[in-house]
Design a protein around this motif. Structure first.
Motif, PDB file in Angstrom:
ATOM      1  N   ARG A   1       0.737  -1.256   0.009  1.00  0.00           N
ATOM      2  CA  ARG A   1       0.034  -0.314  -0.087  1.00  0.00           C
ATOM      3  C   ARG A   1       0.934   1.426  -0.010  1.00  0.00           C
ATOM      4  O   ARG A   1       2.067   1.185   0.461  1.00  0.00           O
ATOM      5  CB  ARG A   1      -0.861   0.080   1.265  1.00  0.00           C
ATOM      6  CG  ARG A   1      -1.889  -1.043   1.102  1.00  0.00           C
ATOM      7  CD  ARG A   1      -2.787  -0.836   2.518  1.00  0.00           C
ATOM      8  NE  ARG A   1      -2.005  -1.627   3.580  1.00  0.00           N
ATOM      9  CZ  ARG A   1      -2.743  -1.830   4.976  1.00  0.00           C
ATOM     10  NH1 ARG A   1      -3.967  -1.375   4.941  1.00  0.00           N
ATOM     11  NH2 ARG A   1      -2.091  -2.486   5.767  1.00  0.00           N
ATOM     12  N   ALA A   2       0.423   2.328  -0.422  1.00  0.00           N
ATOM     13  CA  ALA A   2       1.199   3.629  -0.453  1.00  0.00           C
ATOM     14  C   ALA A   2       0.895   4.192   0.930  1.00  0.00           C
ATOM     15  O   ALA A   2      -0.402   4.410   1.219  1.00  0.00           O
ATOM     16  CB  ALA A   2       0.636   4.265  -1.647  1.00  0.00           C
TER      17      ALA A   2
ATOM     18  N   TRP B 105      -4.842   4.307   7.625  1.00  0.00           N
ATOM     19  CA  TRP B 105      -4.665   3.660   6.385  1.00  0.00           C
ATOM     20  C   TRP B 105      -5.873   4.199   5.482  1.00  0.00           C
ATOM     21  O   TRP B 105      -5.777   3.887   4.337  1.00  0.00           O
ATOM     22  CB  TRP B 105      -4.809   2.077   6.667  1.00  0.00           C
ATOM     23  CG  TRP B 105      -3.478   1.594   6.802  1.00  0.00           C
ATOM     24  CD1 TRP B 105      -3.196   0.983   8.263  1.00  0.00           C
ATOM     25  CD2 TRP B 105      -2.181   1.741   6.331  1.00  0.00           C
ATOM     26  NE1 TRP B 105      -1.714   0.638   7.879  1.00  0.00           N
ATOM     27  CE2 TRP B 105      -1.056   1.030   6.847  1.00  0.00           C
ATOM     28  CE3 TRP B 105      -2.011   1.886   4.896  1.00  0.00           C
ATOM     29  CZ2 TRP B 105       0.181   0.901   6.493  1.00  0.00           C
ATOM     30  CZ3 TRP B 105      -0.751   1.864   4.493  1.00  0.00           C
ATOM     31  CH2 TRP B 105       0.433   1.276   5.234  1.00  0.00           C
ATOM     32  N   GLU B 106      -6.889   4.686   6.037  1.00  0.00           N
ATOM     33  CA  GLU B 106      -8.222   5.016   5.144  1.00  0.00           C
ATOM     34  C   GLU B 106      -7.560   6.131   4.079  1.00  0.00           C
ATOM     35  O   GLU B 106      -8.150   5.869   2.927  1.00  0.00           O
ATOM     36  CB  GLU B 106      -9.198   5.622   6.034  1.00  0.00           C
ATOM     37  CG  GLU B 106      -9.924   4.878   6.875  1.00  0.00           C
ATOM     38  CD  GLU B 106     -10.987   3.944   6.225  1.00  0.00           C
ATOM     39  OE1 GLU B 106     -11.489   4.615   5.318  1.00  0.00           O
ATOM     40  OE2 GLU B 106     -11.192   3.075   6.598  1.00  0.00           O
ATOM     41  N   VAL B 107      -6.729   6.814   4.184  1.00  0.00           N
ATOM     42  CA  VAL B 107      -6.240   7.999   3.569  1.00  0.00           C
ATOM     43  C   VAL B 107      -4.896   7.591   3.280  1.00  0.00           C
ATOM     44  O   VAL B 107      -4.242   8.387   2.245  1.00  0.00           O
ATOM     45  CB  VAL B 107      -6.334   9.530   3.956  1.00  0.00           C
ATOM     46  CG1 VAL B 107      -7.922   9.689   4.157  1.00  0.00           C
ATOM     47  CG2 VAL B 107      -5.771   9.600   5.442  1.00  0.00           C
ATOM     48  N   GLY B 108      -4.159   6.474   3.618  1.00  0.00           N
ATOM     49  CA  GLY B 108      -2.823   6.270   3.150  1.00  0.00           C
ATOM     50  C   GLY B 108      -1.782   7.075   3.803  1.00  0.00           C
ATOM     51  O   GLY B 108      -0.830   7.731   2.900  1.00  0.00           O
ATOM     52  N   ALA B 109      -2.080   7.834   4.824  1.00  0.00           N
ATOM     53  CA  ALA B 109      -1.001   8.802   5.286  1.00  0.00           C
ATOM     54  C   ALA B 109      -0.786   8.425   6.724  1.00  0.00           C
ATOM     55  O   ALA B 109      -1.116   8.116   7.598  1.00  0.00           O
ATOM     56  CB  ALA B 109      -1.942  10.035   5.302  1.00  0.00           C
ATOM     57  N   ALA B 110       0.742   8.883   7.060  1.00  0.00           N
ATOM     58  CA  ALA B 110       1.382   9.011   8.213  1.00  0.00           C
ATOM     59  C   ALA B 110       1.874  10.433   8.570  1.00  0.00           C
ATOM     60  O   ALA B 110       2.402  11.052   7.901  1.00  0.00           O
ATOM     61  CB  ALA B 110       2.702   7.921   8.284  1.00  0.00           C
ATOM     62  N   ALA B 111       1.016  10.981   9.569  1.00  0.00           N
ATOM     63  CA  ALA B 111       1.381  12.399  10.237  1.00  0.00           C
ATOM     64  C   ALA B 111       2.507  12.174  11.265  1.00  0.00           C
ATOM     65  O   ALA B 111       2.296  11.660  12.217  1.00  0.00           O
ATOM     66  CB  ALA B 111       0.170  12.831  10.784  1.00  0.00           C
TER      67      ALA B 111
END
Lengths: 270, 270
Positions: free
Chosen positions: B22-23, B70-76
């Motif tokens: 996944r991205a 993971w819903e938006v494929g983002a790590a903040a």
């Protein structure tokens, strides 16, 4: 290739060949673009294919010349009219699964929907000849276990085989070569791309971008690689060793000849 | 892992497991930094290790928190004080030979000269146990042939095994884990890093950066990997399968026990 000494399991000092990669920094119209680590067999073709596969140039004609100077590890690309928006188009950084060229500049996926690949097919016998041709090759890959190889086939006839420290470099070099060939007519649409590396999304995209509808690998495929192969109707054949393989996508392009491998052995004694 | 259908050499439709990457786009203090393709087993550790190995953060304490959606494929990533000069430090693009994380931000080589690694050693018997431990592992790698695995050992005891689509992601995740462990004391200096991937310069640098002086791979080594291993006095052992291996660098750290493999077979009949 460089000859080095290593100590083996018997405590003996033995000679081993390892690939000698070099850094090649690419300048486009005097602006630093990227540094590629490469074995450097065909640096001009690598740079040309890189520019194409990153879609920074759309036609060979846009490139006036590429000159490589290994003394300083630099490749100077001169374009005829410059690359519009190069700053913006190389700003987005995607770190991919790929060996070698990890950065995909810009949004490669944007145009993919519009691509139509030629209706080429491959027979199972041709596939076996491709795998065997690669197997018989006396390669840096075999010698060192540290490089990737890519081969471009026309049907089952090998056109070009390239090895590099990253499979992306190898594929980009093929792309550069094909681009030059296309100018002279090329080999038609019955192209098959073989890679020792995995079939990731970028590998499938790069092959498709070259107009190659059939990809073969000794390794496996990833989900994104498979998704894109299906979308583009690429015939993606993985785990191809000896007479075994798995066709993950576009199986209609593979003309099966199961008689070539005989009957599958029964799992229980008959 | 995802279950997909493939056509095999007998024309049969078979089920194959492929890795589902996944991205994951990493934002540091709301600024987009990079997109990683990952299997995503330990995304927070991956991001932490990535930041460390790119030397964008020097201490765990600089990071206030990492939250993955993971819903938006983002790590903040939220840092305590921001990352000074992040724009400049992530501007230089080096496309490396590595799988996964192809971009090395900044000039990793600059500080390398100052590193001193702990005086750890490994016996040949321990090396064999490491290789065997990896061999026995039921892994995604074995199942799909499309991912890389990295293991962190303390002596010959496996601490953590990580698989990902790129070997850099796997190693970065190990780095993130070690960094968290170090906060709690860690396992000492007798660390050994095993990778299924090749020993390239970045792999050697990353291991050394984690304070790991011994690296083992089933694959080979490249010239730049070897050069850096020698410079840093890293024990680099490649082509390690079954009871065979080649120690390319730092052989004084490997305590040979050639009696474990018996006498080397004579090349000519006795």
């Amino acid at each position: 290739m460089r000859e080095v000494s290593a100590v083996n399991e018997f405590g003996q000092t033995v000679t081993v060949f390892i690939p000698a990669e070099r850094a090649l920094t690419v300048y486009v119209d005097k602006r630093e673009l990227v540094t590629l680590m490469t074995l450097g067999a065909h640096p001009e073709l690598l740079v040309l294919g890189f520019l194409r596969n990153q879609r920074l140039v759309a036609s060979v004609d846009e490139v006036e010349g590429i000159s490589v100077d290994w003394e300083v590890g630099a490749a100077a690309v001169k374009t005829r009219l410059g690359i519009p928006d190069i700053e913006a188009r190389t700003a987005k950084r995607v770190v991919t699964t790929g060996c070698g060229q990890g950065s995909v500049f810009g949004d490669l996926m944007a145009e993919v929907d519009n691509w139509v690949l030629p209706p080429a097919t491959l027979t199972q016998a041709q596939l076996y000849r491709i795998v065997n041709t690669i197997r018989l090759r006396d390669s840096t890959y075999k010698l060192s276990g540290s490089v990737h190889g890519c081969g471009l086939f026309c049907g089952d006839e090998l056109q070009l085989f390239i090895e590099d420290v990253g499979r992306h470099n190898a594929l980009d070099t093929l792309a550069g070569w094909m681009w030059m060939q296309d100018q002279r007519g090329g080999c038609g649409s019955d192209k098959v791309c073989y890679t020792t590396g995995r079939l990731t999304s970028e590998m499938v995209i790069k092959s498709a971008q070259m107009g190659v509808p059939i990809v073969v690998s000794r390794s496996g495929i990833t989900q994104m690689g498979l998704d894109i192969a299906k979308k583009l109707d690429v015939c993606a054949i993985g785990r191809a060793t000896n007479r075994r393989f798995k066709c993950f996508s576009g199986a209609h392009r593979l003309l099966l000849q199961p008689e070539l491998v005989g009957t599958r052995p029964a799992l229980a004694p008959a």
